[in-house]
Scaffold this motif. Structure first.
Motif, PDB file in Angstrom:
ATOM      1  N   LEU A  26      23.844  44.989  40.617  1.00  0.00           N
ATOM      2  CA  LEU A  26      25.182  45.560  40.797  1.00  0.00           C
ATOM      3  C   LEU A  26      25.972  45.428  39.507  1.00  0.00           C
ATOM      4  N   GLN A  27      25.777  44.296  38.815  1.00  0.00           N
ATOM      5  CA  GLN A  27      26.492  44.124  37.543  1.00  0.00           C
ATOM      6  C   GLN A  27      25.945  45.067  36.485  1.00  0.00           C
ATOM      7  N   ARG A  28      24.635  45.291  36.512  1.00  0.00           N
ATOM      8  CA  ARG A  28      24.053  46.200  35.526  1.00  0.00           C
ATOM      9  C   ARG A  28      24.553  47.631  35.698  1.00  0.00           C
ATOM     10  N   VAL A  29      24.812  48.056  36.930  1.00  0.00           N
ATOM     11  CA  VAL A  29      25.362  49.406  37.110  1.00  0.00           C
ATOM     12  C   VAL A  29      26.887  49.402  36.993  1.00  0.00           C
ATOM     13  N   ARG A  30      27.407  48.283  36.452  1.00  0.00           N
ATOM     14  CA  ARG A  30      28.831  48.149  36.135  1.00  0.00           C
ATOM     15  C   ARG A  30      29.749  48.391  37.326  1.00  0.00           C
ATOM     16  N   ILE A  31      29.467  47.676  38.408  1.00  0.00           N
ATOM     17  CA  ILE A  31      30.394  47.691  39.531  1.00  0.00           C
ATOM     18  C   ILE A  31      31.354  46.518  39.351  1.00  0.00           C
ATOM     19  N   ALA A  39      31.399  42.612  41.485  1.00  0.00           N
ATOM     20  CA  ALA A  39      30.118  42.815  42.173  1.00  0.00           C
ATOM     21  C   ALA A  39      29.902  41.823  43.310  1.00  0.00           C
ATOM     22  N   GLU A  40      30.289  40.573  43.060  1.00  0.00           N
ATOM     23  CA  GLU A  40      30.091  39.526  44.063  1.00  0.00           C
ATOM     24  C   GLU A  40      30.740  39.914  45.394  1.00  0.00           C
ATOM     25  N   LYS A  41      31.988  40.416  45.272  1.00  0.00           N
ATOM     26  CA  LYS A  41      32.747  40.791  46.459  1.00  0.00           C
ATOM     27  C   LYS A  41      32.091  41.965  47.186  1.00  0.00           C
ATOM     28  N   ARG A  42      31.523  42.895  46.408  1.00  0.00           N
ATOM     29  CA  ARG A  42      30.955  44.119  47.004  1.00  0.00           C
ATOM     30  C   ARG A  42      29.805  43.813  47.949  1.00  0.00           C
ATOM     31  N   LEU A  43      29.059  42.748  47.665  1.00  0.00           N
ATOM     32  CA  LEU A  43      27.913  42.428  48.519  1.00  0.00           C
ATOM     33  C   LEU A  43      28.342  42.238  49.963  1.00  0.00           C
ATOM     34  N   ASN A  44      29.571  41.762  50.145  1.00  0.00           N
ATOM     35  CA  ASN A  44      30.049  41.510  51.506  1.00  0.00           C
ATOM     36  C   ASN A  44      30.910  42.634  52.053  1.00  0.00           C
ATOM     37  N   GLN A  45      30.913  43.772  51.348  1.00  0.00           N
ATOM     38  CA  GLN A  45      31.738  44.880  51.832  1.00  0.00           C
ATOM     39  C   GLN A  45      30.883  45.934  52.522  1.00  0.00           C
ATOM     40  N   ALA A  78      24.941  58.437  52.546  1.00  0.00           N
ATOM     41  CA  ALA A  78      23.588  57.961  52.271  1.00  0.00           C
ATOM     42  C   ALA A  78      23.403  56.477  52.551  1.00  0.00           C
ATOM     43  N   LEU A  79      24.497  55.758  52.783  1.00  0.00           N
ATOM     44  CA  LEU A  79      24.366  54.332  53.100  1.00  0.00           C
ATOM     45  C   LEU A  79      24.678  54.111  54.574  1.00  0.00           C
ATOM     46  N   THR A  80      23.980  53.161  55.174  1.00  0.00           N
ATOM     47  CA  THR A  80      24.195  52.881  56.600  1.00  0.00           C
ATOM     48  C   THR A  80      25.591  52.298  56.806  1.00  0.00           C
ATOM     49  N   PRO A  81      26.420  52.953  57.633  1.00  0.00           N
ATOM     50  CA  PRO A  81      27.829  52.569  57.694  1.00  0.00           C
ATOM     51  C   PRO A  81      28.110  51.174  58.254  1.00  0.00           C
ATOM     52  N   HIS A  82      27.220  50.653  59.127  1.00  0.00           N
ATOM     53  CA  HIS A  82      27.566  49.385  59.771  1.00  0.00           C
ATOM     54  C   HIS A  82      26.902  48.176  59.127  1.00  0.00           C
ATOM     55  N   LEU A  83      26.215  48.380  58.005  1.00  0.00           N
ATOM     56  CA  LEU A  83      25.592  47.235  57.330  1.00  0.00           C
ATOM     57  C   LEU A  83      26.281  46.980  56.000  1.00  0.00           C
ATOM     58  N   LYS A  84      26.459  45.696  55.677  1.00  0.00           N
ATOM     59  CA  LYS A  84      27.099  45.363  54.411  1.00  0.00           C
ATOM     60  C   LYS A  84      26.171  45.728  53.246  1.00  0.00           C
ATOM     61  N   ILE A  85      26.806  46.005  52.088  1.00  0.00           N
ATOM     62  CA  ILE A  85      26.050  46.397  50.899  1.00  0.00           C
ATOM     63  C   ILE A  85      24.929  45.382  50.626  1.00  0.00           C
ATOM     64  N   PRO A 120      30.058  50.035  53.263  1.00  0.00           N
ATOM     65  CA  PRO A 120      30.111  51.222  52.397  1.00  0.00           C
ATOM     66  C   PRO A 120      31.469  51.923  52.391  1.00  0.00           C
ATOM     67  N   HIS A 121      32.138  52.005  53.556  1.00  0.00           N
ATOM     68  CA  HIS A 121      33.382  52.785  53.574  1.00  0.00           C
ATOM     69  C   HIS A 121      34.488  52.135  52.762  1.00  0.00           C
ATOM     70  N   GLU A 122      34.288  50.882  52.362  1.00  0.00           N
ATOM     71  CA  GLU A 122      35.317  50.229  51.558  1.00  0.00           C
ATOM     72  C   GLU A 122      35.181  50.564  50.074  1.00  0.00           C
ATOM     73  N   LEU A 123      34.132  51.327  49.730  1.00  0.00           N
ATOM     74  CA  LEU A 123      33.886  51.679  48.328  1.00  0.00           C
ATOM     75  C   LEU A 123      34.123  53.174  48.108  1.00  0.00           C
ATOM     76  N   SER A 124      34.519  53.533  46.882  1.00  0.00           N
ATOM     77  CA  SER A 124      34.722  54.949  46.571  1.00  0.00           C
ATOM     78  C   SER A 124      33.365  55.637  46.414  1.00  0.00           C
ATOM     79  N   GLY A 125      33.388  56.970  46.373  1.00  0.00           N
ATOM     80  CA  GLY A 125      32.149  57.739  46.257  1.00  0.00           C
ATOM     81  C   GLY A 125      31.330  57.360  45.027  1.00  0.00           C
ATOM     82  N   GLY A 126      32.006  57.242  43.888  1.00  0.00           N
ATOM     83  CA  GLY A 126      31.306  56.907  42.654  1.00  0.00           C
ATOM     84  C   GLY A 126      30.667  55.532  42.745  1.00  0.00           C
TER      85      GLY A 126
END
Lengths: 315, 594
Positions: B134-139, B142-148, B100-107, B150-156
């Protein structure tokens, strides 16, 4: 791209280039022996030369030496002097000259043809996919099929007939330092069939991407259509196109013998084919090595492009 | 005023087979802060009705009726005006977070573009706002995730990103289309908790589309049961679950296997040992590092599993994705070569057999796979597929005898004789799975491995297939290894249950012991995460939460997640031992965590 990634890409490039050296060596050795297996030689003709003369000529070009010795001399000459030897057919010209004269010509119209084929082809394919099942789609599909059905040796005469003989707009052949009038027809003749294939691949790839879940997500976010296409759909659409573009890039440079003949452009394609027919060993090998090296580099560029288009691909 | 008011909505699709009516005249309302459940099986039109409302139907679809968002008519509005609502007033999350997320764009890019089109946030403001969500959904990080990517994250994690993205503009309505179906139960529990928190905090109305009655019981205030494009029953959750009036609702509730149900235990006269697996290990080489020098480390998919299986017994294997349950099953019958360990099958050591002897042994070792359609040859008729094992193992049969045997087996698995010459694409998922079972059963094997064999099926079909397996087992007496991520399904069919975590057994025992008296914290967490289709019970249950998501099997510390004392004492390679807490009930060594 972070610095780490650039480093990874750089080391990947170096590794690939290191592998290229034995590949090209192998190519030289294989071609060398294959050439000599083919019957005849550069100095065989319908009217045989007197034996003493033939022996003299062969000694002059080193053809009386055992094969391995000829190969060794050839290789050392390339490595030490970057000299690909003299042409057996054209006296006073050596292979370096022939390549230096012909390759820039092939490169110019080949590269332009490549650009034309990819830009027009991709644009046509994207337009067809966005307007799926409308007249734009049908028009693009028809154009694509027609372009693909016309090989460049048919396109060549048709173009000359139309633009030179009927309309009198463009010169019928020659190079003239690559002025644009002399470039138009070779570029069109060479690019159309690839353009058709590129348009077809782009169209079907884009159609598939437009049905994928992440495009639905982009729509659900309320993005305008042009952003969805440009930012979300285009890159993944081009992945299969790139794998086709790599070989095409090499083909447009090698496949230009018809262009060279019809339009008298004097590119490398003609020298390549005639050297094979006349057993001009040195020219044939020289051009083969050039194309081999080109193929290796283009393949590397294709693989690097993959990594740019798809972040999942890392080397 | 209702947030969403749908009146007489119909959806049609123009196909080459004619017009298909997928939604037939439905009406419903969602109030502010309410959670409406739309429940139904695949093809019931539950997703299509919401896609139609938001103008997201496929090109051959058309909708009629009236849809009002906050009093404003939106059905069939032009795209430009819908684009002002989508993502702003209505957020949507979908079933499959992996695609559901575009694979070539960062979060970060994917999130900020929502704010870009709908608000006038500056670049840095937008980024801060995304980080906040991102912090509210308890990731974590979170800071690091913005630059990742989608494939670097688990399904959940990706589903949390989807939720954060849908909530960015604080929408009035959140449409959640099977938001947890593709997730593991423990992750599902957390994602559901998150949605209901947001619903309470922000007063967001939620439309929850699901096939899972347990999820409805946990989440919803009001429920609509949908079947074949129509609502067959509606009402407040408590009354629908207590007093289902429509036959279909009753069926759905009955078909749901329940983790808190009790089953009569099969009595085994003389346990006859069939299979004895000892210390099975499957390690895959995994490349790490990567510039000029990369090295490979073993990924321990299955790491020392031992168990026995008796004749006629059903052993269930459960665990979350990546725990090695499928790898274990395949290693047992050498579809994947085990790295080490012995499998003793009727006294023979399977791992030592040569190719021919192994082929012979396969006659008694059959497997049924997850995707019923993909695991059949699309170019063979179903009767050819079923007959193939006969051609291999009983070449002496005449074609007539073979045909009779196939007919007989088709009959037993409930496939009509008229289907003999059909191809897989002409059958439904449930029918194809029956073909898969018939193919596995045709030589009357001693063992059948069911690898997620019912996971891709609707609940009512799933119940039928489970019934069929039990019936065939009673008839032919074969043993079953039943692999699933769904603990309630495993409990329904198994005599004993094995719980796997990162390639190791954490608990093994009779299904009643494991499910009613779980001794290991991981099993306890798994069981408490399974939703029970009973709203009162479900909402009063205390949930045992694990602190983090399933960790990577490449991280040696992950193996000691339930034994942190050994990490503290620096014994990273320690392997927790199994101990017998009650007769036949084994539990891996653990600290009192959680």
């Amino acid at each position: 791209m972070g610095p780490l990634l650039v480093l990874a890409m750089l080391s990947y490039t170096i590794r690939r280039l290191l592998v290229a050296i034995p590949t090209i060596l192998l190519l030289i050795v294989a071609c060398f022996f294959l050439m000599h297996v083919a019957p005849g030689g550069p100095f065989t003709s319908e009217r045989p030369l007197p034996e003493a003369v033939l022996a003299n000529i062969e000694a002059r070009y080193g053809l009386d030496q055992p094969l391995w010795k000829q190969l060794w001399d050839y290789l050392t000459n390339i490595v030490v002097h970057f000299d690909f030897g003299p042409s057996f057919k054209f006296k006073d010209r050596d292979v370096n000259d022939i390549i230096a004269h012909g390759f820039p010509i092939s490169l110019t119209y080949g590269f332009l043809a490549f650009l034309a084929a990819s830009i027009v082809g991709i644009a046509l394919g994207v337009a067809a996919a966005i307007r799926h099942n409308t007249w734009i789609d049908y028009f693009a599909v028809c154009l694509g099929v027609a372009a693909q059905a016309l090989p460049n040796f048919i396109m060549g005469p048709i173009l000359i007939l139309t633009f030179t003989l009927w309309l009198g707009l463009l010169p019928g052949g020659g190079w003239n330092g690559g002025q644009w009038q002399y470039l138009v027809m070779p570029v069109i003749a060479l690019s159309t069939s690839y353009m058709g294939s590129i348009a077809r691949i782009t169209r079907s790839s884009m159609l598939e991407i437009l049905h994928s879940n992440f495009i639905r997500t982009a729509r659900a976010k309320g993005l305008p259509e042009y952003l969805i296409i440009w930012r979300h759909a285009l890159k993944p659409t081009l992945l299969p196109v790139i794998s086709y573009l790599g070989p095409v890039f090499v083909y447009v440079l090698t496949g230009s013998v018809f262009v060279d003949i019809y339009f008298s452009t004097g590119g490398l394609g003609q020298s390549y084919v005639s050297s094979a027919l006349s057993r001009d060993y040195a020219v044939l090998l020289g051009v083969t090595i050039l194309y081999g090296a080109l193929t290796v580099i283009v393949n590397l560029l294709t693989d690097l492009a993959y990594a740019w288009f798809d972040p999942k691909i890392r080397y | 005023m209702s947030v969403l008011n749908v009146q007489n909505l119909c959806v049609h699709f123009d196909t080459s087979d004619g017009v298909i009516e997928s939604v037939k005249d439905i009406s419903f309302k969602i109030e502010k802060g309410q959670c409406l459940g739309i429940v139904g099986e695949s093809g019931s039109g539950k997703s299509q009705s919401f896609l139609a409302a938001m103008g997201l139907l496929a090109k051959n679809g058309s909708a009629s009726g009236a849809v009002q968002l906050d009093g404003q008519e939106i059905l069939n509005s032009p795209i430009s005006s819908l684009n002002k609502l989508r993502g702003k007033d209505v957020g949507m999350i979908f079933q499959d977070p992996l695609t559901a997320l575009t694979p070539h764009l960062k979060i970060g890019q994917q999130m900020t573009e929502v704010l870009h089109v709908h608000t006038s946030h500056s670049r840095s403001d937008a980024r801060r706002h995304c980080l906040d969500w991102l912090q509210r959904v308890r990731i974590p990080d979170a800071e690091k995730r913005l630059n990742q990517y989608p494939h670097e994250l688990s399904g959940g994690m990706r589903q949390r990103v989807m939720i954060a993205m849908a909530m960015l503009c604080s929408p009035k309505l959140l449409i959640a289309d099977e938001p947890t179906t593709a997730l593991d139960v423990t992750v599902q529990a957390e994602v559901l908790d998150l949605i209901s928190e947001l619903q309470e905090e922000q007063g967001t109305a939620v439309a929850l589309i699901t096939h899972d009655m347990g999820v409805v019981a946990r989440m919803c205030d009001y429920v609509q049961v949908m079947r074949l494009g129509k609502f067959v029953e509606e009402g407040p959750v408590d009354s629908v679950f207590e007093n289902p009036s429509h036959e279909y609702t009753q069926q759905l509730l009955q078909a749901m296997p329940r983790i808190d149900a009790t089953h009569p235990i099969k009595v085994q006269s003389t346990p006859n040992l069939l299979l004895d697996a000892k210390d099975i290990k499957v390690h895959f080489p995994f490349k790490v590092g990567g510039h000029l020098f990369s090295r490979s480390v073993p990924l321990r998919a299955v790491d020392g599993v031992s168990f026995t299986l008796n004749e006629g017994e059903t052993l269930g294997i459960v665990g979350e994705s990546g725990c090695g349950k499928s790898t274990l099953a395949r290693a047992l019958i050498r579809l994947i070569e085990p790295t080490s360990g012995d499998v003793s099958w009727l006294g023979k050591n399977l791992t030592q057999l040569d190719k021919n002897a192994m082929t012979q042994a396969r006659r008694d070792l059959q497997i049924v796979f997850q995707d019923p359609f993909a695991s059949l040859d699309p170019r063979m008729t179903i009767s050819d597929s079923i007959a193939e094992p006969l051609r291999t193992f009983r070449p002496e049969l005449t074609s007539r005898e073979r045909r009779e045997l196939v007919q007989d087996m088709m009959n037993r698995v409930g496939l009509d004789a008229s289907m003999t010459n059909r191809y897989p694409h002409e059958l439904s998922g449930g029918q194809n799975q029956r073909v898969g079972i018939a193919r596995a059963m045709i030589n009357k094997p001693k063992l059948i491995i069911c690898d997620e064999a019912v996971s891709a099926l609707d609940v009512s079909i799933q119940a039928q297939i489970l019934e069929l397996l039990k019936k065939l087992q009673a008839e032919f007496g074969m043993s079953l290894l039943f692999i699933s991520h769904d603990l309630s399904v495993v409990k329904e069919i198994s005599d004993r249950v094995m719980v796997l975590y990162l390639g190791r057994i954490v608990e093994l025992g009779s299904s009643t012991d494991v499910c009613t008296n779980p001794a290991h914290p991981y099993t306890q967490a798994l069981i408490s995460a399974v939703p029970i289709p009973d709203p009162k019970l479900e909402r009063s249950r205390e949930r045992i939460r694990l602190t983090d998501e399933l960790s990577s099997p490449l991280d040696p510390k992950a193996f000691l997640r339930f034994l942190p004392s050994k990490i503290d004492s620096n014994e990273i390679d320690y392997v927790p031992k199994l101990s017998e807490v009650a007769p036949g009930h084994f539990v891996a060594e653990h600290d009192n965590v959680v």
